[in-house]
Design an enzyme around this catalytic site. Structure first.
Site, PDB file in Angstrom:
ATOM      1  N   ASN A  36       0.808  -1.206   0.000  1.00 18.12           N
ATOM      2  CA  ASN A  36       0.000   0.000   0.000  1.00 18.12           C
ATOM      3  C   ASN A  36       0.849   1.267   0.000  1.00 18.12           C
ATOM      4  O   ASN A  36       0.380   2.328  -0.409  1.00 18.12           O
ATOM      5  CB  ASN A  36      -0.923   0.005   1.215  1.00 18.12           C
ATOM      6  CG  ASN A  36      -2.308  -0.507   0.863  1.00 18.12           C
ATOM      7  OD1 ASN A  36      -2.973   0.054   0.003  1.00 18.12           O
ATOM      8  ND2 ASN A  36      -2.719  -1.575   1.512  1.00 18.12           N
ATOM      9  N   ASN A  73      -7.344 -10.313   3.188  1.00 18.85           N
ATOM     10  CA  ASN A  73      -8.302  -9.333   2.682  1.00 18.85           C
ATOM     11  C   ASN A  73      -9.615  -9.989   2.209  1.00 18.85           C
ATOM     12  O   ASN A  73      -9.750 -11.213   2.237  1.00 18.85           O
ATOM     13  CB  ASN A  73      -7.679  -8.495   1.569  1.00 18.85           C
ATOM     14  CG  ASN A  73      -7.298  -9.351   0.380  1.00 18.85           C
ATOM     15  OD1 ASN A  73      -7.885 -10.415   0.162  1.00 18.85           O
ATOM     16  ND2 ASN A  73      -6.326  -8.904  -0.382  1.00 18.85           N
ATOM     17  N   ILE A  74     -10.545  -9.161   1.793  1.00 19.15           N
ATOM     18  CA  ILE A  74     -11.892  -9.660   1.483  1.00 19.15           C
ATOM     19  C   ILE A  74     -11.892 -10.674   0.341  1.00 19.15           C
ATOM     20  O   ILE A  74     -12.730 -11.556   0.303  1.00 19.15           O
ATOM     21  CB  ILE A  74     -12.874  -8.503   1.146  1.00 19.15           C
ATOM     22  CG1 ILE A  74     -12.358  -7.653  -0.010  1.00 19.15           C
ATOM     23  CG2 ILE A  74     -13.142  -7.661   2.366  1.00 19.15           C
ATOM     24  CD1 ILE A  74     -13.403  -6.697  -0.563  1.00 19.15           C
ATOM     25  N   CYS A  89      -7.102  -1.156   9.312  1.00 20.35           N
ATOM     26  CA  CYS A  89      -6.677  -2.068   8.242  1.00 20.35           C
ATOM     27  C   CYS A  89      -6.403  -1.153   7.051  1.00 20.35           C
ATOM     28  O   CYS A  89      -5.600  -0.241   7.173  1.00 20.35           O
ATOM     29  CB  CYS A  89      -7.729  -3.118   7.964  1.00 20.35           C
ATOM     30  SG  CYS A  89      -9.415  -2.487   7.913  1.00 20.35           S
ATOM     31  N   TRP A  98     -13.009  -0.540   7.593  1.00 21.39           N
ATOM     32  CA  TRP A  98     -14.432  -0.864   7.749  1.00 21.39           C
ATOM     33  C   TRP A  98     -14.710  -2.365   7.675  1.00 21.39           C
ATOM     34  O   TRP A  98     -15.849  -2.777   7.793  1.00 21.39           O
ATOM     35  CB  TRP A  98     -15.297  -0.077   6.782  1.00 21.39           C
ATOM     36  CG  TRP A  98     -14.881  -0.103   5.332  1.00 21.39           C
ATOM     37  CD1 TRP A  98     -14.395  -1.171   4.650  1.00 21.39           C
ATOM     38  CD2 TRP A  98     -14.936   0.976   4.397  1.00 21.39           C
ATOM     39  NE1 TRP A  98     -14.141  -0.835   3.361  1.00 21.39           N
ATOM     40  CE2 TRP A  98     -14.472   0.476   3.153  1.00 21.39           C
ATOM     41  CE3 TRP A  98     -15.362   2.313   4.479  1.00 21.39           C
ATOM     42  CZ2 TRP A  98     -14.407   1.275   2.015  1.00 21.39           C
ATOM     43  CZ3 TRP A  98     -15.302   3.084   3.346  1.00 21.39           C
ATOM     44  CH2 TRP A  98     -14.816   2.573   2.121  1.00 21.39           C
ATOM     45  N   ASP A  99     -13.699  -3.173   7.394  1.00 21.08           N
ATOM     46  CA  ASP A  99     -13.937  -4.616   7.378  1.00 21.08           C
ATOM     47  C   ASP A  99     -13.209  -5.309   8.539  1.00 21.08           C
ATOM     48  O   ASP A  99     -13.801  -5.601   9.561  1.00 21.08           O
ATOM     49  CB  ASP A  99     -13.503  -5.216   6.048  1.00 21.08           C
ATOM     50  CG  ASP A  99     -14.378  -4.725   4.908  1.00 21.08           C
ATOM     51  OD1 ASP A  99     -15.605  -4.698   5.104  1.00 21.08           O
ATOM     52  OD2 ASP A  99     -13.853  -4.364   3.848  1.00 21.08           O
ATOM     53  N   ARG A 100     -11.904  -5.524   8.373  1.00 25.51           N
ATOM     54  CA  ARG A 100     -11.156  -6.208   9.429  1.00 25.51           C
ATOM     55  C   ARG A 100     -11.198  -5.427  10.728  1.00 25.51           C
ATOM     56  O   ARG A 100     -11.284  -5.995  11.813  1.00 25.51           O
ATOM     57  CB  ARG A 100      -9.707  -6.411   8.969  1.00 25.51           C
ATOM     58  CG  ARG A 100      -9.604  -7.500   7.945  1.00 25.51           C
ATOM     59  CD  ARG A 100      -8.242  -7.495   7.294  1.00 25.51           C
ATOM     60  NE  ARG A 100      -8.180  -6.568   6.171  1.00 25.51           N
ATOM     61  CZ  ARG A 100      -7.285  -6.636   5.194  1.00 25.51           C
ATOM     62  NH1 ARG A 100      -6.353  -7.578   5.236  1.00 25.51           N
ATOM     63  NH2 ARG A 100      -7.288  -5.782   4.213  1.00 25.51           N
ATOM     64  N   ARG A 148     -20.807  -5.485   0.434  1.00 24.93           N
ATOM     65  CA  ARG A 148     -20.301  -6.767   0.919  1.00 24.93           C
ATOM     66  C   ARG A 148     -21.302  -7.898   0.732  1.00 24.93           C
ATOM     67  O   ARG A 148     -20.930  -9.033   0.518  1.00 24.93           O
ATOM     68  CB  ARG A 148     -19.912  -6.662   2.394  1.00 24.93           C
ATOM     69  CG  ARG A 148     -18.739  -5.759   2.680  1.00 24.93           C
ATOM     70  CD  ARG A 148     -17.438  -6.301   2.112  1.00 24.93           C
ATOM     71  NE  ARG A 148     -16.372  -5.302   2.278  1.00 24.93           N
ATOM     72  CZ  ARG A 148     -15.968  -4.471   1.328  1.00 24.93           C
ATOM     73  NH1 ARG A 148     -16.522  -4.523   0.118  1.00 24.93           N
ATOM     74  NH2 ARG A 148     -15.010  -3.592   1.559  1.00 24.93           N
TER      75      ARG A 148
END
Lengths: 690, 543
Positions: free
Chosen positions: A280, A305-306, A368, A372-374, A414
């Site tokens: 990143n 990751n997703i 992350c 908003w996810d992990r 999602r």
């Protein structure tokens, strides 16, 4: 309305039924039938024993796929919401017809065989359109009407109140304050408007920090541990690139540290694998440099990751779909999917943070990439471990509201509520829900709610029947006026809370109070395959008797007995009083008629022993061990058919142990026929193929 | 031989470590002929700690400059560590434990010395005499009779004195059939399923051999089994070997029933793992459970690699097959493998548990274990000589009985309300089968037990278990009699690793104990409330 009714009547006539037989289907259900797609002689294949198939009629309505079996005694109905449909697969036409495979997001798998290829194609095309709505307004929650008035609906939305929750944590206080910097979503459009930040963080610092963070998701409070002032904060990754710095962001982290006077550093937890975070940096993003921030300890926790998670679930579901796999195929496939390893990684991150906060008294900033996810997964697992309140029914709703809904978890992307980029879809909250289940398995007494509660929440995240999980952010929900146009799931679950209680819950026990103490040794074997979720529609695979339901019934019975006893005791007291009075009366010889008159009239209202024994007789039928259908259950079935995931998806309520246990283990009725032996020497006339 | 010869140092100061979750104990270590004792110092509040030496499966010693560490791996899968002061003392103690834990002699074993308070010798051996069951079947069916052909164990050394056979077959024919079956195990009744009128019969393999021998009396016996059920009844022979293995057995004198010789009977092959491979599977599973450092993936790989759950699945589905044949198809079932003392008993006992509500009660299950395992001649002494840790492995060990207990546990998990007994009883049976102060699981057969006078000189486990103080540990508080057959799911997703046994000493026990307490509390609350209902009716008539 007229045209709808017209279709209705046509269905009735075509099905050759009298209007009188409308009864099992309420008129309301018929209004769902908007377009006239109906196919007869469709077979629904039982996945476990593929030889068995139910013959029936398939209906497509504006909101549901409905399969009604022909068998006259049951007329079993299977209801599937369009929003639950994940994939539709048309398979090669066989002699028996054209197979259509519908996979659902709640892990139901429907295999239909439609006699005519043309019909199958029509159904296929219609479903593809129906399962992928393009506008929010097409979703079920905008047409779902549970017959509540406006006031009830508004009250439902008020059940979970986040400002109350922050108050419960002990905020605001000397260290934390409510900030209005994000009023009207001016700073960050995926954050809520009400946020807690350290007192020493000025608006200038916050805005400065937000400019240095992906999507301007600056560090904000997720959980405050009032016992030692340590806190969990969350954000997105910093835009540090290879060398960029931001004074305000550094001040922001400093402010978080200062808000915890007991500790001289904070942990910064990056939940990504190090490699991903480094990659990143090339895009001008990245992670905090320990040299630039004073008093931070930086830590990577490798949660994938997703995309990895989506593939992992896919692989695990493929294992579940295998036709008669060996034990080794199953375990190997499970391992190969990596699913349990990912679950453990999320748990480990949560455990690390909970320990830092409760044992070390150190505050933690979690991020992350976008946060908003992990980040949502990890913050909520840690909160769940730290605070017994989140392990209660209402507390758990608050937790999801706080860490997921308010902080802008992208539910729409999602869970694919609207047609969109399939690469955005990932089972992020499913994993969190599974983490909770894994904890429930390890601590059977620590949670007020049961497995069914988790399963129903999972169902409704995809069902779009309630407005809670719509859109990608609070801002979008506000613009869509969700609260005015839809109903809240929390109110619905709360109303039916009796179904979701864990009878083993012990809030009084040292083990379940405070932070949950996980074993010190890494116990991989504690993570198990959750058959109750991923195979939940294959009832045959589930335990045939429910301990939870049994214990709840026993508790209810006890309570009933208790009440009766109280009533009886009251009565006994009165009788004794009367007797006493009688003797007194006899002694005093005064006004006997008045007393006896009083006592008889009172007696008539109290329970009589006859009633009591009558109640006793009725107990066995209420006890699930007897396998009779619970009368309360029948009631819910009628009232809430379309809002209860178990019922709406499959109206075949388990009619009890008796019924199920009568089924042969293979589910097949095939007898070992006399001449089926191929090998003359050994008759492998197998009547159990499993 | 005197035990004292084997004890060189009987006493030492030691620290005992009992796994990561339990606190260590310090005190004086004492070695006796049958036990290892640790007596904590006078200031300590904890009780005396006691270990039956017989339950030690393997021992490992390590010495430092002035102390030694002994690791004891027990047959119940516990791992203990003793830190002993003094190098000599620790080596002596290790040697003594090694010698004393592996004594072969039955009559010097602890059960012959164990005299617990509250129990009298000779009590309760007759709690569950199989004869009682056999008499009932004989009375109810009129097609079966008790035979004393094996009164002196001469016809079949591994059968009990009393067996139940078709009424129409005389003792002479039985003896001739016995000569046609390995180890003399001619077909006898195992279970009569009253609702369908069918029977479950077990035996060993017929000695057809390469010449394809036949035996008229054996054929007659099986014909009589079918006739006894009902005219025209069919039968299935469930052979627990693969058809290839069964064919191969002919080379060594064994074999299978020839189709033509047994009209009405059909043979099905359901290969079940047995003997060494099964023991190996058990050993590998226990190894995997004990490795706490591995990753989630390698845990799953090892769980798969040891195949234990696959064996559970096969055993359960074969039992379901037998049960289904009886209940659904109205057919008689004969089960045998080779010797008929291992997988055969596994299948017949599980089938009964599935079909028979009585065998799911506390007393009924004990009766089942006594009748179908102990009396039926499962060689416990050979099979359970060592558990999963021992290096001294003979070829006779096999955890067949443990596999049975695991299958029962799976049934209990799928039907949590249908068994009167809980996990506690299954764990107790596992422990006692491998090392016990009671005589119940001693020896390999009834004949040997008679020779050793086990019944008169030791206490029965059943009387030990049926004491009121044990009740709560062993009973299932959720039990509600279920009159129907319980058909388990044998799909992979429905079978679980029996954590209560395999991870018993590894995972922290508290959460499940706390849950169990709560279950008991809910159930007893109800009982109490029911009992405390005031009796109004008594005072009513006075009004």
């Amino acid at each position: 309305m007229i045209s709808q009714l017209g279709i209705l009547v046509r269905y009735q006539l075509r099905a050759g039924q009298s209007v009188g037989s409308l009864e099992p289907w309420s008129a309301e259900k018929y209004t769902l039938l908007l377009e006239g797609v109906k196919v007869e002689n469709v077979r629904l294949v039982d996945r476990i024993s593929s030889k068995k198939a139910a013959l029936g009629t398939l209906y497509l309505t504006a909101t549901h796929v409905i399969f009604v079996e022909n068998a006259p005694d049951t007329r079993k109905e299977t209801w599937i919401l369009h929003s639950q449909i994940s994939t539709i697969e048309k398979q090669a036409t066989a002699a028996t017809g054209c197979p259509l495979l519908i996979r659902c997001k709640n892990f139901q798998l429907l295999q239909l065989i439609i006699p005519q290829e043309r019909d199958c194609h029509d159904v296929y095309i219609s479903l593809i359109r129906l399962a992928r709505p393009v506008k929010y307004e097409e979703l079920y929650c905008f047409s779902f009407n549970p017959k509540l008035d406006k006031e009830e609906r508004e009250q439902g939305w008020m059940l979970i109140d986040l400002s109350e929750e922050y108050k419960r944590m002990g905020l605001p206080n000397n260290y934390w304050q409510l900030s209005d910097v994000n009023r009207d979503y001016r700073v960050c459009d995926s954050y809520p408007t009400e946020l807690y930040v350290p007192k020493s963080a000025t608006a200038h610092i916050i805005v400065g920090s937000s400019k240095f963070r992906s999507r301007r998701r600056f560090p904000a409070l997720s959980y405050y541990y009032r016992d030692n002032h340590a806190s969990i904060c969350r954000s997105s990754q910093p835009l540090s690139g290879f060398s960029a710095r931001c004074l305000e962001d550094e001040q922001m982290l400093q402010a978080i540290r200062k808000a915890n006077p007991g500790s001289d550093f904070i942990y910064v937890v990056d939940t990504r694998p190090k490699l991903n975070a480094m990659a990143n940096r090339a895009a001008g993003k990245g992670y905090e440099n320990e040299d630039n921030y004073s008093n931070i300890k930086f830590q990577f926790i490798g949660i994938e990751n997703i995309h990895v998670m989506r593939n992992s679930l896919q692989k695990m579901l493929e294992v579940c779909e295998l036709k008669s796999p060996s034990m080794s195929d199953f375990l190997w496939g499970l391992e190969n999917s990596g699913w349990l390893r990912h679950i453990k990684a999320i748990m480990d991150a949560g455990i690390f943070i909970a320990k830092a906060v409760s044992e070390e008294g150190v505050s933690v900033l979690v991020h992350c990439s976008d946060g908003w996810d992990r980040t949502a997964q990890v913050c909520s697992v840690a909160s769940l471990l730290l605070d017994p309140h989140y392990r209660t029914l209402k507390g758990f709703m608050v937790l999801i509201e706080k860490d997921w809904i308010s902080f802008g978890h992208k539910f729409n992307h999602r869970y694919g509520n609207l047609d969109g980029d399939p690469k955005e879809i990932s089972p992020v909250i499913d994993q969190f829900i599974e983490c909770v289940w894994q904890l429930m398995e390890q601590f059977p007494c620590a949670f007020e709610f049961n497995e069914r509660f988790l399963i129903h929440i999972q169902h409704h995240i995809y069902s779009c029947q309630f407005g809670n999980f719509l859109c990608n952010s609070q801002k979008e929900r506000q613009e869509l006026k969700i609260q005015e146009r839809t109903y809240s799931l929390w109110a619905h679950l709360w109303k039916n809370r009796a179904d979701y209680m864990n009878p083993l819950f012990r809030d009084d026990h040292s083990q379940t109070r405070g932070t949950l103490r996980l074993p010190t040794t890494p116990c991989n074997f504690l993570y198990k395959f959750w058959s109750g979720m991923y195979n939940r529609f294959e009832k045959g695979l589930q335990p045939r008797q429910s301990v939870t339901d049994y214990l709840m019934a026993v508790k209810e019975e006890t309570q009933q007995l208790e009440e009766e006893r109280e009533a009886l005791e009251e009565r006994l007291e009165k009788i004794q009083k009367v007797q006493l009075n009688h003797t007194k009366v006899k002694a005093k010889q005064s006004e006997p008629s008045k007393h006896s008159g009083f006592s008889t009239s009172d007696n008539s209202t109290a329970n009589t022993p006859q009633d009591y024994s009558g109640n006793m007789k009725s107990f066995p039928s209420r006890s699930p061990s007897q396998g009779d259908e619970d009368s309360a259950l029948i009631l819910t079935q009628d009232n809430l058919k379309s809002s209860d995931p178990d019922l709406s998806a499959n109206s075949d309520q388990e009619s009890g142990v008796e019924d199920l246990s009568c089924r042969s283990p293979s589910g097949g009725e095939c007898a070992p026929s006399e001449d089926s032996g191929k090998d003359r020497d050994s008759d492998e006339a197998v009547f159990l193929t499993a | 031989m005197e035990f004292s010869d084997l004890i060189r140092t009987g006493r030492a100061q030691a620290k005992l470590l009992r796994g990561p979750e339990a606190p260590p104990l310090r005190g004086t270590l004492c070695l006796t002929g049958h036990h290892l004792l640790l007596s904590p110092g006078p200031q300590a509040t904890s009780e005396l700690w006691l270990l039956l030496l017989r339950s030690v499966d393997s021992i490992e010693k390590r010495v430092a400059s002035d102390s030694g560490t002994i690791t004891l791996r027990c047959k119940d899968l516990r791992v203990l560590q003793l830190e002993i002061e003094g190098v000599e003392a620790s080596l002596d103690i290790a040697r003594s434990i090694e010698a004393l834990s592996s004594l072969e002699s039955v009559i010097t074993s602890f059960p012959f010395f164990y005299r617990p308070k509250g129990l009298r010798l000779g009590d309760a051996w007759h709690f569950h005499p199989p004869e009682r069951y056999y008499k009932r079947v004989a009375r109810e069916t009129n097609a079966w009779r008790l035979s004393e052909v094996n009164e002196d164990f001469s016809v079949c050394p591994s059968y009990p004195r009393a067996v139940i056979v078709p009424r129409s077959v005389d003792d002479g024919a039985l003896a001739r059939s016995a000569r046609f079956r390995q180890g003399g195990r001619f077909p006898v009744l195992s279970y009569h399923h009253a609702p369908s009128g069918t029977v479950l019969v077990r035996s060993s393999q017929p000695l057809t051999g390469p010449q394809k021998r036949r035996c008229a009396e054996d054929e007659e016996l099986l014909r009589a089994v079918l006739l006894g059920a009902r005219p025209g009844a069919r039968g299935f022979i469930v052979d627990t070997r693969s058809s290839q293995a069964a064919k191969q057995a002919r080379m060594t004198g064994g074999g299978t029933e020839a189709k033509a010789a047994y009209p009405g009977w059909k043979r099905l092959h359901r290969p079940l793992e047995r003997g060494q491979p099964l023991q190996e599977s058990f050993v590998r599973l226990v190894e995997a459970c004990g490795d706490l450092q591995q990753s989630t993936d390698s845990w799953l790989r090892r769980l798969e690699g040891c195949c234990w759950l696959a064996h559970v699945k096969e055993a359960l589905s074969t039992a379901c097959l037998a049960a289904q044949g009886m209940e659904r198809e109205g057919a008689c079932i004969l089960v045998h493998g080779a010797e008929g003392t291992d997988s055969t008993l596994l299948v017949t006992s599980l089938a009964q548990l599935i079909l028979d509500p009585l065998s799911r009660t506390m007393a009924g299950f004990q009766e089942l274990v006594e009748r179908e395992w102990i009396q039926a001649g499962h060689p416990f002494q050979l099979r359970c000589a060592h558990s999963a840790f021992s290096h001294a492995r003979s070829k006779h060990e096999a955890p067949t009985f443990l596999l049975f207990l695991d299958c029962v546990w799976q049934l209990g998990r799928q039907f949590p309300l249908s068994l009167e007994f809980g996990e506690g009883l299954l764990l107790a049976l596992f422990e006692h089968a491998y090392a016990s102060p009671f005589g119940t699981f001693l020896c390999n057969s009834e004949k040997e037990r008679c020779l050793c006078e086990v019944r008169t000189r030791t206490h029965s486990l059943w009387s030990g278990l049926n004491q009121p103080k044990e009740r709560r540990k062993l009973r299932n508080p959720l039990y509600a009699p279920n009159p129907l057959a319980i058909w388990p799911s044998v799909e992979l997703q429905s079978l679980r690793l029996w954590q209560g046994l395999f991870l018993r000493w590894i995972r922290p026990p508290e959460p499940s104990e706390v849950a169990w307490e709560k279950v008991w509390q809910i159930v007893t609350d109800k009982e109490k409330t029911k009992l405390s209902q005031p009796t109004v009716s008594a005072s009513e008539p006075q009004l």
